[in-house]
Design a protein around this motif. Structure first.
Motif, mmCIF file in Angstrom:
data_model
loop_
_atom_site.group_PDB
_atom_site.id
_atom_site.type_symbol
_atom_site.label_atom_id
_atom_site.label_comp_id
_atom_site.label_asym_id
_atom_site.label_seq_id
_atom_site.Cartn_x
_atom_site.Cartn_y
_atom_site.Cartn_z
ATOM 1 N N LEU A 139 0.841 -1.186 0.000
ATOM 2 C CA LEU A 139 0.000 0.000 0.000
ATOM 3 C C LEU A 139 0.879 1.239 0.000
ATOM 4 C CD1 LEU A 139 -2.717 -0.900 2.691
ATOM 5 C CD2 LEU A 139 -3.118 -0.584 0.240
ATOM 6 N N PRO A 140 0.386 2.352 -0.546
ATOM 7 C CA PRO A 140 1.155 3.597 -0.410
ATOM 8 C C PRO A 140 1.239 4.000 1.058
ATOM 9 C CG PRO A 140 -1.004 4.005 -1.407
ATOM 10 C CD PRO A 140 -0.843 2.522 -1.332
ATOM 11 N N ARG A 141 2.394 4.500 1.449
ATOM 12 C CA ARG A 141 2.644 4.856 2.841
ATOM 13 C C ARG A 141 3.160 6.283 2.932
ATOM 14 N NH1 ARG A 141 7.738 3.246 6.544
ATOM 15 N NH2 ARG A 141 8.694 4.289 4.768
ATOM 16 N N VAL A 142 2.728 6.998 3.971
ATOM 17 C CA VAL A 142 3.250 8.336 4.215
ATOM 18 C C VAL A 142 4.667 8.183 4.760
ATOM 19 C CG1 VAL A 142 2.992 10.489 5.508
ATOM 20 C CG2 VAL A 142 0.961 9.274 4.688
ATOM 21 N N GLN A 143 5.627 8.604 3.946
ATOM 22 C CA GLN A 143 7.019 8.506 4.365
ATOM 23 C C GLN A 143 7.405 9.657 5.277
ATOM 24 O OE1 GLN A 143 9.996 9.363 1.384
ATOM 25 N NE2 GLN A 143 11.354 7.775 2.170
ATOM 26 N N SER A 144 6.984 10.863 4.930
ATOM 27 C CA SER A 144 7.297 12.034 5.742
ATOM 28 C C SER A 144 6.226 13.097 5.526
ATOM 29 C CB SER A 144 8.679 12.606 5.385
ATOM 30 O OG SER A 144 8.714 13.001 4.024
ATOM 31 N N VAL A 145 6.142 14.016 6.488
ATOM 32 C CA VAL A 145 5.159 15.100 6.453
ATOM 33 C C VAL A 145 5.900 16.419 6.600
ATOM 34 C CG1 VAL A 145 3.121 16.111 7.562
ATOM 35 C CG2 VAL A 145 3.391 13.614 7.490
ATOM 36 N N VAL A 146 5.635 17.363 5.694
ATOM 37 C CA VAL A 146 6.244 18.690 5.775
ATOM 38 C C VAL A 146 5.685 19.399 7.007
ATOM 39 C CG1 VAL A 146 6.557 20.903 4.624
ATOM 40 C CG2 VAL A 146 6.502 18.790 3.278
ATOM 41 N N LEU A 147 6.566 19.829 7.911
ATOM 42 C CA LEU A 147 6.126 20.374 9.196
ATOM 43 C C LEU A 147 5.240 21.600 9.052
ATOM 44 C CD1 LEU A 147 9.375 19.993 11.333
ATOM 45 C CD2 LEU A 147 7.344 18.530 11.316
ATOM 46 N N SER A 148 5.486 22.411 8.033
ATOM 47 C CA SER A 148 4.681 23.618 7.838
ATOM 48 C C SER A 148 3.624 23.433 6.748
ATOM 49 C CB SER A 148 5.592 24.798 7.462
ATOM 50 O OG SER A 148 6.319 24.505 6.275
ATOM 51 N N GLY A 149 3.419 22.194 6.299
ATOM 52 C CA GLY A 149 2.497 21.934 5.200
ATOM 53 C C GLY A 149 1.079 21.647 5.663
ATOM 54 N N PRO A 150 0.162 21.464 4.711
ATOM 55 C CA PRO A 150 -1.258 21.239 5.023
ATOM 56 C C PRO A 150 -1.531 19.989 5.859
ATOM 57 C CG PRO A 150 -0.974 21.829 2.706
ATOM 58 C CD PRO A 150 0.391 21.594 3.253
ATOM 59 N N SER A 151 -0.678 18.978 5.747
ATOM 60 C CA SER A 151 -0.930 17.712 6.458
ATOM 61 C C SER A 151 -0.312 17.651 7.844
ATOM 62 C CB SER A 151 -0.399 16.532 5.630
ATOM 63 O OG SER A 151 -1.091 16.410 4.416
ATOM 64 N N ALA A 152 0.410 18.713 8.237
ATOM 65 C CA ALA A 152 1.054 18.723 9.554
ATOM 66 C C ALA A 152 0.033 18.491 10.650
ATOM 67 C CB ALA A 152 1.791 20.032 9.768
#
Length: 347
Positions: A139-152
């Protein structure tokens, strides 16, 4: 200057030079044989490899993961120490920048080593479950999240994405394609698996830094895996790095399959592993062989690409060459059957 005065000055200069040689650090680190850990053994927390949600079987023998003792990032070697390490046949001196790239703090080095160990365990689990015939879904996996991005603070690294806006997804490209059907400012609903629970997470898209009309959610996506069994590793947190992957995979495989894999032998090994079961080269293979020999191993599993690094090392261990997890399993089965002539070896 009198002879006596000259002698005193010469002695002082010699003493000062000797002190500098002893005290000044040199740009090397030491590699020495480290501890071994029986992954088929137990700790005060339970089995070293603990599998639940799947039938497990008794194991025999000892399966040793090997480690190397390395000069820590915040410690140094003096010139005499480096020379002693270099001359010692059981250790080696390595250029410091090879082991610890310049510009990284001790915290960064430790954090990266911990992350590599986590990845090693995950890959070993997937490879072993697949080898044991257990269903594993990519399955696709969230590898990293941009700290200042929409998904933070909404999506988290490790989240497995099963659908986007209700549309099932099976890979990274499908996730990206579904996000791009939106306009900047639209909500995107991700269906994710997190810690075994199904969640719906809504993220408002932002604008790309390179194209203000392109929607982004501020995540990087790679490949993850879904499977039912739970595999836990009760290993000291101070043991880090990726090189135990092969031995972890063999330990899981031995737990979930019937029949002894190594009989009553003591087998050791090393090597990284990926989710497909491919075994990769590691550092300090000679030191790990020495540590395994010291702790009673009879067989040592060597990554194929490390065979050339062994050189003229004098050892009584049977050095088995492996390129994949399947190779390692087959070799151990041949040894168990007494067909040692068919086992591929280094050299």
């Amino acid at each position: 200057m009198s002879r006596n005065a000259l002698a005193v000055v010469s002695s002082l200069l010699f003493a000062a030079l000797a002190a500098l040689l002893v005290l000044l650090p040199v740009p090397y680190v030491a590699w020495r044989p480290g501890q071994t850990i029986d992954v088929l053994g137990t700790t005060d927390k339970g089995p070293v490899i603990d599998v639940s949600g799947l039938p497990t079987y008794e194991t025999t023998g000892r399966l040793l993961m090997t480690t190397v003792s390395t000069t820590s990032v915040d410690a140094t070697l003096s010139l005499p120490e480096a020379i002693f390490v270099y001359l010692d046949p059981t250790s080696d001196a390595m250029p410091r920048e090879v082991i610890y790239p310049p510009g990284k703090s001790s915290d960064q080095v430790e954090s990266e080593a911990v992350a590599m160990m986590d990845s090693s365990r995950g890959n070993a689990t997937v490879a072993a479950l697949r080898a044991g015939g257990v269903k594993v879904t990519e399955l696709p996996r969230v590898q990293s999240v941009v700290l200042s991005g929409p998904s933070a603070e909404k999506l988290q690294p490790g989240d497995l994405i099963t659908a986007v806006d209700g549309e099932p997804v099976t890979n990274r490209n499908e996730v990206i394609a579904q996000i791009l059907t939106h306009n900047v400012g639209d909500p995107v609903v991700f269906s994710v698996l997190r810690d075994g629970k199904e969640l719906a997470v809504s993220v408002i898209t932002g604008a790309s830094n390179t194209d203000s009309s392109q929607p982004v959610v501020g995540i990087n996506v790679d490949v993850g895996f879904r499977f039912d069994p739970i595999v836990a590793f009760n290993i000291d947190a101070g043991v880090t790095g990726p090189s135990a992957g092969l031995v972890f995979a063999l330990g899981v495989y031995d737990r979930i399959t019937e029949g002894p894999l190594i009989d009553d032998r003591t087998v050791a090994g090393t090597g990284t592993i990926d989710a497909s079961g491919k075994v990769g080269r590691i550092g300090a293979v000679r030191e790990k062989i020495r540590g395994a020999e010291r702790d009673g191993a009879e067989v040592f599993l060597v990554p194929e690409d490390n065979c050339a690094d062994i050189g003229e090392l004098d050892t009584d261990l049977q050095l088995v060459k492996v390129a994949t997890l399947k190779d390692a399993i087959s070799a151990l089965q041949l040894i168990d059957e007494g067909n040692t002539a068919e086992v591929p070896t280094c050299g």
